[in-house]
Write a protein that holds these residues in place. Structure first.
Motif, short mmCIF file in Angstrom:
data_model
loop_
_atom_site.label_atom_id
_atom_site.label_comp_id
_atom_site.label_asym_id
_atom_site.label_seq_id
_atom_site.Cartn_x
_atom_site.Cartn_y
_atom_site.Cartn_z
N UNK A 140 152.24 28.61 59.09
CA UNK A 140 151.04 29.44 59.12
C UNK A 140 151.30 30.81 58.50
N UNK A 141 152.49 31.35 58.71
CA UNK A 141 152.84 32.64 58.13
C UNK A 141 152.92 32.54 56.60
N UNK A 142 153.50 31.43 56.11
CA UNK A 142 153.61 31.24 54.66
C UNK A 142 152.24 31.07 54.02
N UNK A 143 151.29 30.49 54.75
CA UNK A 143 149.94 30.28 54.23
C UNK A 143 149.00 31.45 54.51
N UNK A 144 149.53 32.52 55.13
CA UNK A 144 148.73 33.70 55.49
C UNK A 144 147.56 33.34 56.41
N UNK A 145 147.81 32.43 57.32
CA UNK A 145 146.76 31.99 58.24
C UNK A 145 146.92 32.56 59.64
N UNK A 146 148.01 33.29 59.88
CA UNK A 146 148.19 33.87 61.21
C UNK A 146 147.09 34.88 61.50
N UNK A 147 146.73 34.96 62.76
CA UNK A 147 145.67 35.85 63.22
C UNK A 147 144.30 35.48 62.65
N UNK A 148 144.13 34.17 62.38
CA UNK A 148 142.83 33.64 61.95
C UNK A 148 142.50 32.42 62.79
N UNK A 149 141.21 32.06 62.80
CA UNK A 149 140.79 30.86 63.52
C UNK A 149 141.45 29.60 62.94
N UNK A 150 141.68 29.62 61.62
CA UNK A 150 142.20 28.41 60.97
C UNK A 150 143.57 28.02 61.50
N UNK A 151 144.39 28.99 61.88
CA UNK A 151 145.72 28.66 62.39
C UNK A 151 145.63 27.83 63.65
N UNK A 152 144.71 28.18 64.54
CA UNK A 152 144.53 27.41 65.77
C UNK A 152 143.85 26.07 65.49
N UNK A 153 142.85 26.09 64.62
CA UNK A 153 142.11 24.86 64.33
C UNK A 153 143.04 23.81 63.73
N UNK A 154 143.85 24.19 62.74
CA UNK A 154 144.76 23.24 62.11
C UNK A 154 145.78 22.71 63.10
N UNK A 155 146.32 23.59 63.94
CA UNK A 155 147.31 23.15 64.93
C UNK A 155 146.67 22.22 65.95
N UNK A 156 145.48 22.55 66.42
CA UNK A 156 144.81 21.73 67.42
C UNK A 156 144.45 20.35 66.86
N UNK A 157 143.99 20.31 65.63
CA UNK A 157 143.66 19.02 65.01
C UNK A 157 144.91 18.17 64.87
#
Length: 287
Positions: A140-157
């Motif tokens: 998530x850090x490499x994709x610059x998704x930390x501190x966004x909803x997408x980081x949780x959504x992708x992990x939860x899925x």
């Protein structure tokens, strides 16, 4: 001989009745163990600070409903709640759609290694989420998704798919193949067979998956506190921890916040409990 038979029958009836009474007593005790803390939490949430410390087990003299309003507004539960609704709703829709499509493909199509694929999905929910925290954080850090909803959504899925695919696949194999064959003969494509035949027939299984995943996603804490650092984007479990730190001495507002946090899962389960029980019980008769 008749006397002995009647005596044995009477003894048997007494033993059965005693066993039923003991079972009912045991159920009552177990229910009490679970219900007493919940009732205490509800009572505490409508008490004043003074009543909580002077007589914590007594009923409130006057209901302090404003505890909920204060927790909702000043405690920030309004945006915590909306963040959870956004993240959980998107993740749940993706889990239901992707897992049902994958389960349909496993049942209807012959893959060279379909058994391996099923084992692969089974292995997915055998791995504890805590083990994958560091690798997922790095991704998530490499994709610059930390501190966004997408980081949780992708992990939860990712964590929700394995169990969902397994449960839906077990349900799909109980649906007769003649339904799909008849639909294909009428000119339906595979997607039409999926949406018009399998999805309507699998509503109990989908409800079971939805309830299971909703409870897990709504209460998920570890990834929510690690991936999201901005207070404005925190979900309810992470926000509840921040609320506890800020209002550590205000037990009334804290109890009201906890009630707000757990109420959606209770309502969701009560609305779909019949479908949940049908979905869990069905799909186990054929492998």
């Amino acid at each position: 001989m008749s006397v002995n038979t009647d005596y044995q029958e009477t003894v048997r009836e007494v033993i059965v009745e005693l066993f039923e009474n003991l079972s009912a007593l045991l159920v009552f005790i177990v229910a009490g163990v679970f219900l007493v803390p919940i009732l205490l939490l509800l009572v505490t949430s409508v008490k004043s600070k003074t009543e909580i410390f002077t007589d914590p087990l007594a009923l409130p003299q006057e209901l302090q409903i404003e505890n909920y309003a204060n927790a909702w507004t000043t405690g920030g539960f309004d945006h915590y709640f909306m963040n959870s609704v956004i993240v959980v709703s998107v993740a749940l829709v993706l889990i239901l759609l992707l897992s049902s499509l994958a389960a349909y493909a496993l049942v209807q199509f012959d893959f060279p290694a379909d058994d391996f694929l099923l084992v692969f999905f089974l292995a997915g929910f055998m791995i504890p989420p805590q083990v994958l925290l560091v690798p997922l954080y790095t991704i998530m850090n490499a994709l610059n998704l930390l501190n966004t909803y997408f980081s949780l959504i992708f992990a939860y899925v990712a964590f929700g798919l394995p169990f969902s695919v397994f449960l839906l696949r077990q349900f799909f194999v109980t649906i007769p193949d003649t339904y799909a064959e008849a639909a294909r003969m009428d000119g339906c494509t595979e997607l039409q067979v999926f949406f018009r035949i399998y999805l309507p027939l699998s509503m109990p299984a989908l409800a079971a998956v939805a309830i299971y995943q909703f409870v897990f996603l709504w209460n998920e804490f570890l990834y929510a506190i690690i991936f999201i650092t901005d207070d404005a984007k925190r979900t309810l479990p992470a926000g509840l921890m921040a609320f506890q730190g800020q209002y550590a001495g205000d037990w009334a507002q804290l109890a009201a916040g906890i009630v707000i946090a757990v109420t959606p899962t209770v309502i969701f389960f009560l609305l779909f409990q019949r479908q949940f029980m049908r979905g869990i019980s069905m799909g186990t008769t054929k492998g």
